[in-house]
Enzyme design. Sequence first.
Site: not given
Length: 241
Positions: A38, A56-57, A83, A148, A152, A181
């Site tokens: 993360d 850094d993804v 995630n 987004y 997704k 969530i």
Amino acid sequence: MGRLDDKVALITGASRGQGREMAELFVRENATAVYSADVLDAADADTSEVTFLTMDVTKSDQWKTVVGQIVAEHGRIDILINNAAICLYEPILDTTDEIYDRVLDVDLKSIFYGMKTVLPHMVSAKKGSIVNVSSIWGLAGVPNSYAYQAAKGAILNVSKNVAATHGPDGVRCNSLHPGYILSPMNEHQAPEINAALIAGTVLGRPGNAIETAYAALFLASDEASYVTGTSLVVDGGYLAP
């Protein structure tokens, strides 16, 4: 206890929220090692058995460094949970190139980098489970949040693609689709949006991060050994009607 005996797991975006719940649950289920990757610092890291790594993804070289470190220490990666994500709310006409690129880099390109880096090790071992965290907005339309939703929605199909391509290699790949969530990611979301999401569930309440974590645990574990290429929805029945 013990549902992840002898498993080594890497979870992105696991310094807080749903990812952190997954990481802590995986530790409780006796995984050999659980790594969080993360850009954010984790709270209470010194009291956790999770190994927190800064990554850094969106950078392929950082993926190679982190995966290389884990494989050097343990010889394998059994579980990859992609995630990490960000959510911006602009509709298509207000979505700039910068917004689109940023969201797609974090939410989708990171999954490409993650799977491409980890898959050779799973293929070599002839086993592995990948869980790509999408959203209910990867399955249904919603006003606004154009970038987004683009990311997704794509996660669903890239997960099926990898499942179809690498099933013969012993690797499973599934997508996970949470609804509303309670987590830091949406704590600044407009109250009217939250109220509408809760009202739309058949259970009449928001979800808790641990409920997503248990779904990820199932997909990651050997209990799901015959489950691949599927999309598991955790949304309190929002999409049921």
